[in-house]
Scaffold this active site. Structure first.
Site, PDB file in Angstrom:
ATOM      1  N   LYS A 219      17.503  -7.169 -18.913  1.00 28.81           N
ATOM      2  CA  LYS A 219      16.479  -7.348 -19.564  1.00 28.81           C
ATOM      3  C   LYS A 219      16.763  -8.647 -20.680  1.00 28.81           C
ATOM      4  O   LYS A 219      17.509  -9.281 -20.733  1.00 28.81           O
ATOM      5  CB  LYS A 219      16.709  -5.984 -20.615  1.00 28.81           C
ATOM      6  CG  LYS A 219      15.693  -5.068 -19.706  1.00 28.81           C
ATOM      7  CD  LYS A 219      15.265  -3.871 -20.508  1.00 28.81           C
ATOM      8  CE  LYS A 219      14.604  -2.912 -19.415  1.00 28.81           C
ATOM      9  NZ  LYS A 219      14.556  -1.317 -20.006  1.00 28.81           N
ATOM     10  N   ARG A 253      20.439   2.749 -15.697  1.00 29.72           N
ATOM     11  CA  ARG A 253      19.363   2.437 -14.758  1.00 29.72           C
ATOM     12  C   ARG A 253      19.560   0.834 -14.519  1.00 29.72           C
ATOM     13  O   ARG A 253      19.397   0.155 -15.482  1.00 29.72           O
ATOM     14  CB  ARG A 253      18.078   2.461 -15.386  1.00 29.72           C
ATOM     15  CG  ARG A 253      16.764   2.194 -14.753  1.00 29.72           C
ATOM     16  CD  ARG A 253      15.812   2.445 -15.325  1.00 29.72           C
ATOM     17  NE  ARG A 253      14.617   2.065 -14.369  1.00 29.72           N
ATOM     18  CZ  ARG A 253      13.998   0.920 -14.275  1.00 29.72           C
ATOM     19  NH1 ARG A 253      14.689  -0.151 -15.085  1.00 29.72           N
ATOM     20  NH2 ARG A 253      13.076   0.447 -13.681  1.00 29.72           N
TER      21      ARG A 253
HETATM   22  C1  7PJ Z   1      13.008   1.120 -17.980  1.00 33.97           C
HETATM   23  C2  7PJ Z   1      12.273   2.001 -17.189  1.00 33.97           C
HETATM   24  C3  7PJ Z   1      14.196   1.552 -18.752  1.00 33.97           C
HETATM   25  C4  7PJ Z   1      13.528   3.739 -17.742  1.00 33.97           C
HETATM   26  C5  7PJ Z   1      11.678  -0.163 -16.804  1.00 33.97           C
HETATM   27  C6  7PJ Z   1      12.802  -3.256 -16.483  1.00 33.97           C
HETATM   28  C7  7PJ Z   1      11.519  -2.928 -16.780  1.00 33.97           C
HETATM   29  N1  7PJ Z   1      12.470   3.303 -17.026  1.00 33.97           N
HETATM   30  N2  7PJ Z   1      11.631   1.430 -16.508  1.00 33.97           N
HETATM   31  N3  7PJ Z   1      14.025   3.044 -19.202  1.00 33.97           N
HETATM   32  N4  7PJ Z   1      12.624  -0.127 -17.763  1.00 33.97           N
HETATM   33  N5  7PJ Z   1      13.730   5.123 -18.135  1.00 33.97           N
HETATM   34  O1  7PJ Z   1      13.540  -2.541 -15.611  1.00 33.97           O
HETATM   35  O2  7PJ Z   1      13.010  -4.481 -16.795  1.00 33.97           O
HETATM   36  O3  7PJ Z   1      14.912   1.133 -19.694  1.00 33.97           O
HETATM   37  S1  7PJ Z   1      10.707  -1.447 -16.059  1.00 33.97           S
END
Ligand code: 7PJ
Length: 274
Positions: A219, A253
């Site tokens: 990020k 994640r």
């Molecule tokens: C997240 C997401 C996160 C959850 C994205 C990226 C942006 N879902 N979807 N948590 N981020 N639950 O992966 O940079 O931080 S999309």
């Protein structure tokens, strides 16, 4: 335990969620089938590398990204969800749209991961009617504008209160607690200082009693701290992942599954004995 459809996750050890994006990208002009075959291979490799579940996303929620029509999102994500579910892989579908949620559940998704915490009209009801897990994420504003001027009275207390309120809305609608995961939403309407405060105080979200998911992989806050572009943020991502584990995160994640599993195993060995 977290219950997600036909899967249950024993959270006595943390779990890794591998990110698979099925959005058209600038590196490929091979069309939908090429992208889908690549996404399937990518997901299978992540499972071989130790991912506990695969998060499929068909709509970019990057700051400033344009919205995607529901039919396009379904066409991108659902065939892959179906194929992976048939192989016995736990699939999470990253979507804000109740229509996509319904299609994902029919295609065997184990979890709905919603960056809007099921705030779209009908979203809670769709999830309550199935036995999927739900990940409720905090976002301030919407992806088009969220990074313009994020502001909080107390970022940790504000995010925690929002998540507790969304979890209460879900349980009131019939989604049992055992199916709910909370996520502070790193990068979604947050300055670097907000993101750092949330990571530093992640245990305050963990103290709600719900399992917590942390999504920090690659990020922009990590880019701002290190000065690195997105494809050079793995070390920063691993560092953030271990910090999240140390503060009680149950799910990470991530893009780099193999490396994250190694980092997690070192942390686990130190904490619990190899
Ligand atoms: C997240 C997401 C996160 C959850 C994205 C990226 C942006 N879902 N979807 N948590 N981020 N639950 O992966 O940079 O931080 S999309």
């Amino acid at each position: 335990m977290l219950r997600c459809g036909r899967f249950s996750f024993d959270l006595s050890r943390p779990r890794v969620m591998g990110i698979v994006n099925v959005t058209p990208d600038s590196f490929s002009d091979g069309g939908r089938y090429f992208n889908q075959a690549r996404a399937l291979d990518h997901a299978r490799q992540m499972v071989a590398d130790g991912a506990d579940l695969i998060d499929l996303g068909g709509e970019s929620t990057r700051p400033g990204a344009p919205p995607v029509p529901e039919a396009d999102e379904i066409a991108r994500v659902i065939p892959i969800c179906e194929a992976l579910a048939r192989e016995g892989i736990a699939v999470s579908v990253d979507t804000r749209k109740p229509g996509v949620m319904r299609a994902a559940i029919a295609a065997g998704a184990a979890m709905i991961n919603d960056v809007c915490a099921l705030t779209a009209a009908g979203a809670v009801e769709v999830c309550a009617a199935a036995d999927v897990g739900v990940c409720l994420m905090h976002m301030q504003g919407d992806p088009q504008t969220m990074q313009a001027a994020p502001a909080y009275v107390d970022v940790v207390a504000d995010v925690r209160a929002f998540l507790v309120a969304r979890a209460a809305a879900c349980t009131a609608a019939g989604i049992p607690r055992e199916r709910i995961v909370l996520d502070p939403g790193f990068g979604f309407g947050k300055t670097v200082a907000h993101n750092l405060a949330l990571l530093r105080s992640l245990h305050a979200i963990v103290a709600t009693g719900f399992p917590v998911l942390a999504g920090l992989s690659r990020k922009s806050a990590l880019g701002q701290i290190t000065g690195r572009p997105v494809d050079e943020r793995m070390a920063a991502s691993l560092s953030a992942a271990v910090i999240a584990l140390a503060r009680g995160a149950s799910f990470l994640r991530v893009h780099d599954v193999r490396e994250t599993v190694d980092a997690m195993n070192v942390w686990l060995a130190v904490e619990r004995g190899a």
